[in-house]
Design a protein around this motif. Structure first.
Motif, short mmCIF file in Angstrom:
data_model
loop_
_atom_site.label_atom_id
_atom_site.label_comp_id
_atom_site.label_asym_id
_atom_site.label_seq_id
_atom_site.Cartn_x
_atom_site.Cartn_y
_atom_site.Cartn_z
N UNK A 116 0.84 -1.21 0.10
CA UNK A 116 -0.04 0.20 -0.02
C UNK A 116 0.69 1.32 -0.15
N UNK A 117 1.86 1.45 -0.77
CA UNK A 117 2.77 2.30 -1.20
C UNK A 117 3.03 2.62 -2.47
N UNK A 118 3.51 3.74 -2.73
CA UNK A 118 3.91 4.13 -4.25
C UNK A 118 5.12 3.29 -4.69
N UNK A 137 11.01 -9.98 0.44
CA UNK A 137 10.08 -8.94 0.78
C UNK A 137 9.43 -9.13 2.19
N UNK A 138 9.05 -10.54 2.28
CA UNK A 138 8.31 -10.81 3.61
C UNK A 138 9.24 -10.83 4.72
N UNK A 139 10.36 -11.20 4.49
CA UNK A 139 11.50 -11.23 5.56
C UNK A 139 11.80 -9.85 5.99
N UNK A 140 12.08 -8.81 5.01
CA UNK A 140 11.91 -7.33 5.09
C UNK A 140 11.10 -6.83 6.11
N UNK A 193 15.54 -5.25 -6.75
CA UNK A 193 14.81 -6.19 -7.71
C UNK A 193 16.02 -7.20 -8.45
N UNK A 194 15.35 -8.14 -9.06
CA UNK A 194 16.27 -8.89 -10.03
C UNK A 194 15.80 -8.56 -11.28
N UNK A 195 16.55 -8.39 -12.13
CA UNK A 195 16.23 -7.52 -13.39
C UNK A 195 16.17 -8.98 -14.30
N UNK A 255 11.36 2.22 -4.19
CA UNK A 255 12.67 2.58 -4.68
C UNK A 255 13.43 3.43 -3.51
N UNK A 256 12.80 4.32 -2.86
CA UNK A 256 13.46 5.07 -1.81
C UNK A 256 13.84 4.28 -0.62
N UNK A 257 12.98 3.14 -0.42
CA UNK A 257 13.15 1.94 0.54
C UNK A 257 14.49 1.20 0.13
#
Length: 55
Positions: A12-14, A44-47, A30-32, A19-21
């Motif tokens: 629920x963020x922009x 993401x869940x660990x973070x 990210x993986x490209x 990218x700031x986080x």
């Protein structure tokens, strides 16, 4: 692997916040895949869990 749209919905963020986080809060990079960016849901869940535990 999660897309940016899935991250935005989950957190629920922009896009800008994500990218700031990445730059300031240790959010997983990210993986490209070509021009596509994807995130491992487990990372993401660990973070998220680490942030909850730090509060």
């Amino acid at each position: 692997m999660m897309t940016m749209h899935q991250l935005i919905a989950k957190l629920s963020v922009s896009k800008t916040s994500i990218y700031e986080w990445i730059k300031t809060s240790g959010f997983p990079a990210p993986y490209k895949f070509g021009s596509a960016s994807r995130w491992k849901e487990s990372e993401v869940n660990d973070w998220i869990e680490a942030r909850r535990n730090a509060a």
